[in-house]
Design an enzyme around this catalytic site. Sequence first.
Site, PDB file in Angstrom:
ATOM      1  N   ALA A 261      -6.794 -10.979  -9.261  1.00  0.00           N
ATOM      2  CA  ALA A 261      -8.221 -11.252  -9.077  1.00  0.00           C
ATOM      3  C   ALA A 261      -8.855 -11.799 -10.351  1.00  0.00           C
ATOM      4  O   ALA A 261      -9.713 -12.678 -10.309  1.00  0.00           O
ATOM      5  CB  ALA A 261      -8.931  -9.972  -8.639  1.00  0.00           C
ATOM      6  N   THR A 262      -8.427 -11.295 -11.489  1.00  0.00           N
ATOM      7  CA  THR A 262      -9.031 -11.742 -12.756  1.00  0.00           C
ATOM      8  C   THR A 262      -8.863 -13.247 -12.918  1.00  0.00           C
ATOM      9  O   THR A 262      -9.830 -13.961 -13.250  1.00  0.00           O
ATOM     10  CB  THR A 262      -8.370 -10.991 -13.939  1.00  0.00           C
ATOM     11  OG1 THR A 262      -8.565  -9.591 -13.732  1.00  0.00           O
ATOM     12  CG2 THR A 262      -8.965 -11.403 -15.263  1.00  0.00           C
TER      13      THR A 262
ATOM     14  N   ASN B 119     -15.855  -1.391  -7.166  1.00  0.00           N
ATOM     15  CA  ASN B 119     -14.639  -0.655  -7.536  1.00  0.00           C
ATOM     16  C   ASN B 119     -14.922   0.714  -8.136  1.00  0.00           C
ATOM     17  O   ASN B 119     -13.993   1.472  -8.378  1.00  0.00           O
ATOM     18  CB  ASN B 119     -13.803  -1.480  -8.518  1.00  0.00           C
ATOM     19  CG  ASN B 119     -14.590  -1.952  -9.712  1.00  0.00           C
ATOM     20  OD1 ASN B 119     -15.624  -2.592  -9.571  1.00  0.00           O
ATOM     21  ND2 ASN B 119     -14.131  -1.633 -10.895  1.00  0.00           N
TER      22      ASN B 119
ATOM     23  N   GLN C 239     -11.481  -5.105  -3.848  1.00  0.00           N
ATOM     24  CA  GLN C 239     -11.475  -3.746  -3.301  1.00  0.00           C
ATOM     25  C   GLN C 239     -11.633  -3.735  -1.784  1.00  0.00           C
ATOM     26  O   GLN C 239     -11.177  -2.824  -1.114  1.00  0.00           O
ATOM     27  CB  GLN C 239     -12.595  -2.905  -3.933  1.00  0.00           C
ATOM     28  CG  GLN C 239     -12.415  -2.636  -5.410  1.00  0.00           C
ATOM     29  CD  GLN C 239     -11.268  -1.664  -5.712  1.00  0.00           C
ATOM     30  OE1 GLN C 239     -10.835  -0.889  -4.850  1.00  0.00           O
ATOM     31  NE2 GLN C 239     -10.768  -1.701  -6.935  1.00  0.00           N
TER      32      GLN C 239
ATOM     33  N   SER D 167      -6.681  -9.336  -4.425  1.00  0.00           N
ATOM     34  CA  SER D 167      -5.652  -8.840  -5.335  1.00  0.00           C
ATOM     35  C   SER D 167      -4.663  -8.010  -4.524  1.00  0.00           C
ATOM     36  O   SER D 167      -5.057  -7.061  -3.839  1.00  0.00           O
ATOM     37  CB  SER D 167      -6.315  -7.985  -6.415  1.00  0.00           C
ATOM     38  OG  SER D 167      -5.342  -7.505  -7.308  1.00  0.00           O
ATOM     39  N   ALA D 168      -3.364  -8.342  -4.633  1.00  0.00           N
ATOM     40  CA  ALA D 168      -2.363  -7.669  -3.792  1.00  0.00           C
ATOM     41  C   ALA D 168      -2.253  -6.180  -4.099  1.00  0.00           C
ATOM     42  O   ALA D 168      -2.042  -5.364  -3.201  1.00  0.00           O
ATOM     43  CB  ALA D 168      -0.997  -8.343  -3.985  1.00  0.00           C
ATOM     44  N   HIS D 169      -2.420  -5.815  -5.380  1.00  0.00           N
ATOM     45  CA  HIS D 169      -2.129  -4.421  -5.729  1.00  0.00           C
ATOM     46  C   HIS D 169      -3.226  -3.438  -5.318  1.00  0.00           C
ATOM     47  O   HIS D 169      -3.118  -2.238  -5.540  1.00  0.00           O
ATOM     48  CB  HIS D 169      -1.787  -4.285  -7.221  1.00  0.00           C
ATOM     49  CG  HIS D 169      -2.921  -4.371  -8.186  1.00  0.00           C
ATOM     50  ND1 HIS D 169      -3.474  -3.254  -8.762  1.00  0.00           N
ATOM     51  CD2 HIS D 169      -3.584  -5.432  -8.719  1.00  0.00           C
ATOM     52  CE1 HIS D 169      -4.420  -3.630  -9.628  1.00  0.00           C
ATOM     53  NE2 HIS D 169      -4.516  -4.942  -9.610  1.00  0.00           N
TER      54      HIS D 169
ATOM     55  N   THR E  74       6.089 -22.161 -11.793  1.00  0.00           N
ATOM     56  CA  THR E  74       6.947 -21.782 -10.668  1.00  0.00           C
ATOM     57  C   THR E  74       6.304 -20.645  -9.882  1.00  0.00           C
ATOM     58  O   THR E  74       5.833 -19.669 -10.478  1.00  0.00           O
ATOM     59  CB  THR E  74       8.324 -21.322 -11.209  1.00  0.00           C
ATOM     60  OG1 THR E  74       8.864 -22.402 -11.966  1.00  0.00           O
ATOM     61  CG2 THR E  74       9.275 -20.949 -10.090  1.00  0.00           C
TER      62      THR E  74
ATOM     63  N   CYS F  88      -9.788  -0.672 -16.000  1.00  0.00           N
ATOM     64  CA  CYS F  88      -9.834  -1.650 -17.082  1.00  0.00           C
ATOM     65  C   CYS F  88     -10.754  -1.176 -18.192  1.00  0.00           C
ATOM     66  O   CYS F  88     -10.793  -1.757 -19.268  1.00  0.00           O
ATOM     67  CB  CYS F  88     -10.292  -3.002 -16.558  1.00  0.00           C
ATOM     68  SG  CYS F  88     -11.799  -2.881 -15.635  1.00  0.00           S
TER      69      CYS F  88
HETATM   70  N1  PLP Z   1     -12.277  -7.094  -9.306  1.00  0.00           N
HETATM   71  C1  PLP Z   1     -12.303  -5.824  -8.885  1.00  0.00           C
HETATM   72  C2  PLP Z   1     -13.442  -5.355  -8.034  1.00  0.00           C
HETATM   73  C3  PLP Z   1     -11.286  -4.946  -9.230  1.00  0.00           C
HETATM   74  O1  PLP Z   1     -11.345  -3.668  -8.805  1.00  0.00           O
HETATM   75  C4  PLP Z   1     -10.218  -5.412 -10.017  1.00  0.00           C
HETATM   76  C5  PLP Z   1      -9.129  -4.506 -10.427  1.00  0.00           C
HETATM   77  O2  PLP Z   1      -9.301  -3.571 -11.134  1.00  0.00           O
HETATM   78  C6  PLP Z   1     -10.230  -6.745 -10.442  1.00  0.00           C
HETATM   79  C7  PLP Z   1     -11.271  -7.558 -10.062  1.00  0.00           C
HETATM   80  C8  PLP Z   1      -9.111  -7.307 -11.265  1.00  0.00           C
HETATM   81  O3  PLP Z   1      -7.974  -7.421 -10.459  1.00  0.00           O
HETATM   82  P1  PLP Z   1      -6.550  -7.849 -11.008  1.00  0.00           P
HETATM   83  O4  PLP Z   1      -5.937  -6.608 -11.553  1.00  0.00           O
HETATM   84  O5  PLP Z   1      -5.822  -8.350  -9.797  1.00  0.00           O
HETATM   85  O6  PLP Z   1      -6.751  -8.918 -12.014  1.00  0.00           O
END
Ligand code: PLP
Length: 388
Positions: free
Chosen positions: A76-77, A157, A185, A205-207, A243, A330
């Site tokens: 996502a970042t 989040n 989220q 974001s996949a995770h 890649t 983060c």
């Molecule tokens: N945006 C939100 C709302 C998030 O919760 C997160 C992850 O903590 C991110 C962005 C960043 O995601 P990524 O870890 O995939 O860069």
Amino acid sequence: MRDQRGRIYLDYHATTPVDPRVADVVARHMLVSFGNAGSADHVFGDEAAAAVDAATASVGALVGGRAVDVLFTSGATESINMVLKGLAARAGGRRLRIAASPTEHSAVLHSCEALVRAGIAEVTWLRVDGHGHVDMNEIEQVFGRGCDVVCVMAANNEIGTIAPFARVAALAQQHGVAYLCDASQAGGRVLLESLGALDAFVVLSAHKMYGPRGVGALVSSRLKALGPLIHGGEQQRGLRGGTLNVPGIAGFGEAARLRREEMGTDESRVAQLRDDLQGRLLAGIPHIAVNGDPLSRLAGNLHVSVTGIPNGAVVARVRDRLAIATGAACASGIEAPSHVLRAIGLEGPHLDGALRIGLGRWTTSGDVEEASALLIVAVRAIAQLLTR
Ligand code: PLP
């Protein structure tokens, strides 16, 4: 969900455990179908390219987007950086006019700040209420004064508040304003299909949906309005060189496919567990308040403030048996109070006593029972120490 030593995981907003069915797909694309998706000369490449195509369809479908609207990124970042920096670079020599909620993730906040420092953007910070909701009238006024892009995340989040993202998208479309919708989220937890037809830039974001870490997507019918952040080969229509991370992308696709099938039943079960946990904590801990919008909140989100009990002390007491958070991953390790909680007007002891608990697909009622007991005991012990 517990690890092998029985420690309970309740931090699903930070990251989610990978679904074993997803892990199988990831492993297959590492060990068996390991080709480069760009290798058109042999079947190994064909297999990898087919896996990427399937993932593209699944991820696009999650947000009502067409396959051509999907760009895979490292998360996502990166997707957020790509939108804001891409739009700023194409603002025709003038400053990009951004309107953003102050409760956005730091990926949005810090990208905005970097653009402002570089003199190529200006930001209007939107007002939010005590639940973290933006004011639609204010957004309309800001659009009327002139705005290029609005940033309102689909779900927060920390406090879990779900925004009226479809309304924001419709209003933005009506005014010709780009909409950056951070759905990291919300993806796989909330129905987002309405966004597809609304020209938004949707960030996933996949995770956060039981997929692997380090892979995400940007889904939009307006990808062509952006340029590459990462220059290299012609992968992904020249929009992102490098890649393709086929195991990650295939895993993300499988995670998205499973969420579409299972989200409905999963999320209602998770909401029941969350309500049970909330009830137990409210009954067992005096001076506790629930943050976020009780009527529009992620099913797995429970964000509380225990007045007068420092959150760091609670987390330290339970950390050998229970994983919960004082705030966003983060920002953990950073002493400053959360920008989200300050934006919704929390002060002093409400800020210091903030705890974020995240439940998910593998949370059990046994986890909830034990976690609540651990937290109640921890809070009472700390309260006793403080009153001595
Ligand atoms: N945006 C939100 C709302 C998030 O919760 C997160 C992850 O903590 C991110 C962005 C960043 O995601 P990524 O870890 O995939 O860069």
